[in-house]
Design an enzyme around this catalytic site. Sequence first.
Site, PDB file in Angstrom:
ATOM      1  N   HIS A 165      -0.222   5.291  12.687  1.00 43.12           N
ATOM      2  CA  HIS A 165      -1.076   6.298  13.348  1.00 43.12           C
ATOM      3  C   HIS A 165      -1.098   6.140  14.870  1.00 43.12           C
ATOM      4  O   HIS A 165      -1.593   7.025  15.569  1.00 43.12           O
ATOM      5  CB  HIS A 165      -2.519   6.215  12.835  1.00 43.12           C
ATOM      6  CG  HIS A 165      -2.679   6.556  11.392  1.00 43.12           C
ATOM      7  ND1 HIS A 165      -2.288   7.771  10.860  1.00 43.12           N
ATOM      8  CD2 HIS A 165      -3.180   5.843  10.344  1.00 43.12           C
ATOM      9  CE1 HIS A 165      -2.551   7.786   9.563  1.00 43.12           C
ATOM     10  NE2 HIS A 165      -3.087   6.631   9.215  1.00 43.12           N
ATOM     11  N   ASP A 201       3.573   5.939   3.216  1.00 37.41           N
ATOM     12  CA  ASP A 201       2.125   5.711   3.162  1.00 37.41           C
ATOM     13  C   ASP A 201       1.420   6.991   2.686  1.00 37.41           C
ATOM     14  O   ASP A 201       1.937   8.102   2.862  1.00 37.41           O
ATOM     15  CB  ASP A 201       1.633   5.336   4.567  1.00 37.41           C
ATOM     16  CG  ASP A 201       0.170   4.922   4.603  1.00 37.41           C
ATOM     17  OD1 ASP A 201      -0.092   3.711   4.604  1.00 37.41           O
ATOM     18  OD2 ASP A 201      -0.708   5.820   4.641  1.00 37.41           O
TER      19      ASP A 201
HETATM   20  C1  OKS Z   1     -12.264   7.202   7.951  1.00 39.03           C
HETATM   21  C2  OKS Z   1     -11.139   6.862   7.044  1.00 39.03           C
HETATM   22  C3  OKS Z   1      -9.916   6.748   7.837  1.00 39.03           C
HETATM   23  C4  OKS Z   1      -8.741   6.551   6.985  1.00 39.03           C
HETATM   24  C5  OKS Z   1      -7.732   5.791   7.743  1.00 39.03           C
HETATM   25  C6  OKS Z   1      -6.459   5.710   7.003  1.00 39.03           C
HETATM   26  C7  OKS Z   1      -5.747   4.475   7.333  1.00 39.03           C
HETATM   27  C8  OKS Z   1      -4.446   4.425   6.627  1.00 39.03           C
HETATM   28  N1  OKS Z   1     -13.312   6.276   7.894  1.00 39.03           N
HETATM   29  N2  OKS Z   1      -3.396   4.975   7.197  1.00 39.03           N
HETATM   30  O1  OKS Z   1      -2.211   4.935   6.650  1.00 39.03           O
HETATM   31  O2  OKS Z   1      -4.292   3.897   5.553  1.00 39.03           O
HETATM   32 ZN    ZN Z   2      -2.559   5.025   4.735  1.00 36.41          ZN
END
Ligand code: OKS
Ligand code: ZN
Length: 347
Positions: A165, A201
């Site tokens: 991200h 992912d």
């Molecule tokens: C908000 C939830 C955010 C989700 C983040 C995802 C992280 C992830 N509290 N990215 O691949 O796994």
């Molecule tokens: Zn993820």
Amino acid sequence: MLIFHNPVHHKHAGRHEMFRGRLVPCHETPARQEYVLQALRQRGIGELRAPSAPDMDLIGRVHAPRYLDFLAGAWQEWIALDPANAEFDVLPSIWPVRGFRHDVSPTNFAARVGLFSFDSGCPLTAGTWEAALAGAACAIDAARAVTAAGGPRAAMALTRPPGHHAGPDFFGGYCFLNNAALAAQALREAGAARVAVVDVDYHHGNGTQTIFYERGDVLTVSVHGDPTTEYPFYLGYADERGQGAGAQCNLNLPLPAGTGFAGWTQALQQGLDAVRAFGADALVVALGVDTYEGDPISRFKLRSEDYLEVGRLLAGLGLPAVFTLEGGYAVAEVGVNVANVLQGYAG
Ligand code: OKS
Ligand code: ZN
């Protein structure tokens, strides 16, 4: 298979993240990497290596120098505001949305955090920079290993915090430095003319997409939960195909929440066909296992044994490959599922 594991990952340990108006414990915990290490050791998969010093010049060709300066100094700025801040993690609280200026440089710390981040669920801690930097080194080392004469066919950057991200100048989604993008850049600089990043992912790899969106030498493919309902919501749609020199070099394959292995595999096959058509010389796999049926924050239905087949399908490309660890929060099963991908890949 070489496994470059981050020996200081535990220095990044968020205490809380914002969720529905309250601070809740973080999903992205040090235990995740330890479970993977344990599963790999148990099965005798891979040879473990510690990373070398990070190549700051290469990292500066993926991330903006002013963003790297911000990350390197953020904790000092935070405790300079008030020493009592050391008991709390940094969470963003203000962002410049539409209509605000992005070309100004406010000195207020909260304002600076907002310029370099996109959500409030991604705590920055005392050890975040050290951990993220060592993880970046793992990704770069893994790329250099698989391109070295006599090197292994595949290597993994076993690290956290994850990376997919993180964009050129922003953090979010538990990610600070984009390990998969750094591996891709390192593969390019080590002589691979065309590199493909395949992100499996559960969440769209928005950072990786943004980093390479206008480049024709790196194909980015992501199979993920439909952003209409799934994080990160504002990117990851099928009509995002790349721009300028990067036109047609981005492929998003969003799938509805609830998708099982049959539907998921069809999308992956479509992504792998695109990698073949692109003529990639090397592969980066952004390996999140939050596609698992037991994942607490995601909604695909892959079972542990399915990950063996995921590894076999990726190996079918016949390319030198770097794996980076991304998401996966069913902590005990993260180890089994990652080990299954690598075992399926090795054959
Ligand atoms: C908000 C939830 C955010 C989700 C983040 C995802 C992280 C992830 N509290 N990215 O691949 O796994
Ligand atoms: Zn993820």
